[in-house]
Scaffold this motif. Structure first.
Motif, PDB file in Angstrom:
ATOM      1  N   SER A 321       1.187  -0.999  -0.259  1.00  0.00           N
ATOM      2  CA  SER A 321      -0.342  -0.165  -0.037  1.00  0.00           C
ATOM      3  C   SER A 321       1.149   1.566  -0.120  1.00  0.00           C
ATOM      4  O   SER A 321       2.303   1.244   0.376  1.00  0.00           O
ATOM      5  N   TYR A 482     -11.144   0.822  -8.695  1.00  0.00           N
ATOM      6  CA  TYR A 482     -10.242  -0.378  -8.509  1.00  0.00           C
ATOM      7  C   TYR A 482     -10.199  -0.964  -9.461  1.00  0.00           C
ATOM      8  O   TYR A 482     -10.752  -1.055 -10.756  1.00  0.00           O
ATOM      9  N   SER A 521      -6.418  -4.780  -7.373  1.00  0.00           N
ATOM     10  CA  SER A 521      -5.873  -2.580  -6.345  1.00  0.00           C
ATOM     11  C   SER A 521      -6.583  -1.667  -6.331  1.00  0.00           C
ATOM     12  O   SER A 521      -7.685  -1.651  -7.347  1.00  0.00           O
ATOM     13  N   TYR A 523      -8.078   2.194  -4.787  1.00  0.00           N
ATOM     14  CA  TYR A 523      -7.653   3.420  -4.511  1.00  0.00           C
ATOM     15  C   TYR A 523      -8.914   4.557  -4.417  1.00  0.00           C
ATOM     16  O   TYR A 523      -9.837   3.952  -4.635  1.00  0.00           O
ATOM     17  N   LEU A 550      -3.495   5.156 -13.467  1.00  0.00           N
ATOM     18  CA  LEU A 550      -3.434   3.917 -12.652  1.00  0.00           C
ATOM     19  C   LEU A 550      -3.184   2.721 -13.758  1.00  0.00           C
ATOM     20  O   LEU A 550      -2.228   1.683 -13.368  1.00  0.00           O
ATOM     21  N   GLN A 561       3.935   2.946  -7.090  1.00  0.00           N
ATOM     22  CA  GLN A 561       2.913   3.414  -8.013  1.00  0.00           C
ATOM     23  C   GLN A 561       3.061   5.360  -7.674  1.00  0.00           C
ATOM     24  O   GLN A 561       3.087   6.378  -7.678  1.00  0.00           O
ATOM     25  N   ARG A 562       3.240   5.307  -5.676  1.00  0.00           N
ATOM     26  CA  ARG A 562       3.206   6.568  -5.138  1.00  0.00           C
ATOM     27  C   ARG A 562       3.811   7.712  -6.030  1.00  0.00           C
ATOM     28  O   ARG A 562       3.462   8.649  -6.299  1.00  0.00           O
ATOM     29  N   VAL A 584      -4.191  10.491  -1.834  1.00  0.00           N
ATOM     30  CA  VAL A 584      -4.421  10.175  -1.763  1.00  0.00           C
ATOM     31  C   VAL A 584      -3.991   8.704  -1.660  1.00  0.00           C
ATOM     32  O   VAL A 584      -3.138   8.499  -1.074  1.00  0.00           O
ATOM     33  N   GLY A 586      -3.700   4.153  -1.948  1.00  0.00           N
ATOM     34  CA  GLY A 586      -3.586   2.454  -2.213  1.00  0.00           C
ATOM     35  C   GLY A 586      -3.464   1.413  -1.884  1.00  0.00           C
ATOM     36  O   GLY A 586      -2.236   1.432  -1.158  1.00  0.00           O
TER      37      GLY A 586
END
Length: 591
Positions: A321, A482, A521, A523, A550, A561-562, A584, A586
């Motif tokens: 996450s 998602y 996943s 978000y 995404l 991804q961050r 955000v 995730g």
């Protein structure tokens, strides 16, 4: 990497320090200040304190840490004092180096070169138009111009000038190599002042106007250091275009006016110096007051963070996450709430009215209400939490009365996730009754087949199998995104905000059950990310672009991804200010 001799390396270092005015910040893993050096004040970075977050001093670093890339370069970033800098971020051991290098000179040089190119293009275009109308015929008495101490020249087809006769004595020190009758003569190369005047002269010649067009006086310094003043005239003689350069002549009235103007300028300069001193004093007072206000707000931020749940709790229960928190100001109105209750882990992303200090006050109201609902009342159903939250915010601010002065509220998205537990739970301050762990303040560890996970929040866990139970979502104007098999699904929340005067206290929010499978996943984001305006087109980043990001980043390791979302956000934002608080969250299920 090529090897350099020691003198070469020493010279490169001296050149870098002299021309780039470098500065560096040494940060720990959380992005807090550990050390600094160089010239940070050049970039508007001052009053540094160890242990303080670097993002408090450098706006562009908001949300960057923790940083999972090895290195990153942000080019031509406008810093606090208006200096453009390349910012290099390097990950080293258990911290980061942030290096600033001044590139203002290159940026200004590029702008001047572009302007020069534009000016030259304009001059060439005007010259080509005028060349078509030239008709070189007849002759001029060159001796007359020499007798009058003037230089006369005629514009030719290639844009240069044909000198008529000789250069007079007053100009020989500037043009010592020019011979009588020289062709291809360009006086504007020695006298840059003439560049702009020739633009006006071209128009004068093209219209074949009578009389003369004067340039006005200008001064030049000869090789011996003597200051000389000149005037230029554009004259039309039939179809011939004549440029005359002569010593400037001042009348008695002009000299007197010049003296008077000098006196007035001297007095104005004296008054300006007094005003500047007063402004400097006022600036010091304002800066001192601003420093106290900023210090107070930073302390308030520490209190705000202490009273709200730590978002790092997400990683204890959902190892794969990430979260992004970037307040527009030092404090903000967005926050992440986490809690563990009745075998479920609850995550709430809340966007309160406003930002800055008013938004931070609202987070206190909403944070206390969430603690009461979940920890005291045992609420775990997202829809019921939203309904109860709306009531508590509305009544806490007395917005259910006619005499209330405020009308504030919030948007929110809440998910409830079933918690799988492996093996036994040890070290808890509660008591085990049968197959259920009861109590609060659990600080135990779940051990067994899976890695040890510390429980940082108040919890009430019941052992369960490792099957993934459905995720429950409810939203008040905030959606859930998602991804499953490379397709992004958006579940919109109810179009109802929470806590306002007109909020319906009896409104029932909708729960959405989402079956969870391995590889999915999820978000949640506030509108600060999608509403950010871009520097190039001043348009929103938008939901479509966010969904595309995404999808684009889904193949990368989830934790990265961050940083990649941040990079896309800053690339879109450019030099624009962050417009709203950005949050955000995730997480994914890969195990």
């Amino acid at each position: 990497m090529p090897e350099f001799a020691a003198p070469v390396l020493e010279y490169i270092c001296e050149l870098m320090i002299r021309d780039r005015s470098p500065a560096f910040l040494l940060l720990d893993e959380d992005g807090s200040m550990q050390d600094w050096g160089g010239s940070p004040e050049r970039y508007g970075i001052g009053s540094l304190e160890k242990g303080k977050p670097a993002e408090d001093y450098v706006d562009v670093l908001k949300g960057f840490f923790p940083f999972y890339e090895e290195e990153m370069t942000l080019s031509c970033v406008r810093t606090g004092k208006g200096v453009s800098a390349d910012i290099h971020i390097l990950r080293k051991d258990r911290g980061y180096w942030v290096i600033f290098a001044d590139v203002s000179r290159e940026e200004a040089l590029q702008a001047r070169l572009q302007q020069k190119l534009n000016d030259m293009t304009l001059l060439r275009d005007r010259s080509e138009k005028m060349m078509e109308k030239m008709n070189a015929d007849g002759a001029l008495p060159a001796e007359i111009f020499l007798f009058l101490d003037m230089a006369a020249m005629e514009l030719t087809a290639d844009g240069s000038f044909h000198l008529i006769g000789e250069i007079p004595q007053c100009l020989k020190s500037f043009f010592p190599e020019v011979r009588p009758g020289k062709k291809g003569f360009r006086p504007d190369e020695e006298f840059p002042f003439l560049e702009n005047f020739l633009f006006d002269a071209q128009e004068w010649w093209s219209e074949n106007r009578p009389g003369k067009l004067g340039s006005g006086q200008w001064s030049e310094t000869d090789p011996l250091g003597n200051e000389c003043e000149f005037e230029a005239y554009a004259i039309c003689l039939g179809n011939r275009k004549i440029l005359v350069i002569a010593p400037a002549c001042y009348s008695y009235q002009e000299k007197q006016a010049f003296i008077q103007k000098s006196r007035e300028l001297g007095l104005a300069y004296h008054r300006l110096a007094q005003t500047e001193a007063e402004l400097s004093q006022s600036k010091e007072i304002a800066e001192d007051a601003n420093a106290k206000i900023i210090s107070s707000i930073r302390y308030a931020k520490m209190i705000q963070q202490s009273m709200l749940p730590n978002p790092e709790n997400i990683r204890y229960f959902l190892p794969e996450s990430f979260f992004i928190e970037m307040p527009r100001d030092i404090v903000g109105g967005d926050f992440i709430f986490t809690a563990c209750v009745r075998d479920r882990f609850v995550i709430a992303v809340i966007d309160c009215t406003g930002h800055g200090v008013p938004g931070a006050f609202m987070t206190m109201v909403a944070g206390f209400a969430m603690r009461r609902i979940i920890e005291d009342e045992g609420g775990h159903d997202p829809a019921q939490i939203l309904k109860r939250l709306s009531f508590l915010v509305r009544t806490s601010l007395q917005q259910d009365t006619a005499y209330s002065l405020s009308d504030d509220g919030l948007d929110a998205a809440i998910v409830s996730i079933g918690l799988p537990v492996w093996g036994q739970v040890t070290g808890c301050r509660g008591q085990v009754a049968g197959d259920r762990l009861q109590g609060t303040g659990c600080r135990g560890q779940a051990t067994g087949d899976k890695q040890q996970v510390s429980c940082p929040v108040t919890c009430d866990l019941q052992p369960a199998t490792c099957d993934l139970s459905p995720l429950i979502f409810a939203g008040a104007k905030l959606p859930l995104y998602y991804m499953d098999t490379d397709e992004v699904t958006v579940i919109k929340g109810n179009r109802k905000s929470i806590g306002y005067r007109r909020s319906d206290p009896d409104f029932n929010f909708t729960n959405h059950n989402v079956p969870v499978r391995k590889g999915m996943s999820f978000y949640i984001a506030t509108d600060g990310f999608t509403d950010q305006l871009g520097e190039k087109d001043q348009r929103r980043l938008g939901t479509r672009r966010f969904i595309a990001l995404l999808k684009e980043k889904n193949s990368a390791p989830f934790i990265k991804q961050r940083s990649r979302l941040l990079r896309a956000f800053y690339a879109h934002k450019g030099k624009n200010e962050i417009q709203d608080d950005v949050t955000v969250v995730g997480f994914c299920f890969n195990e």
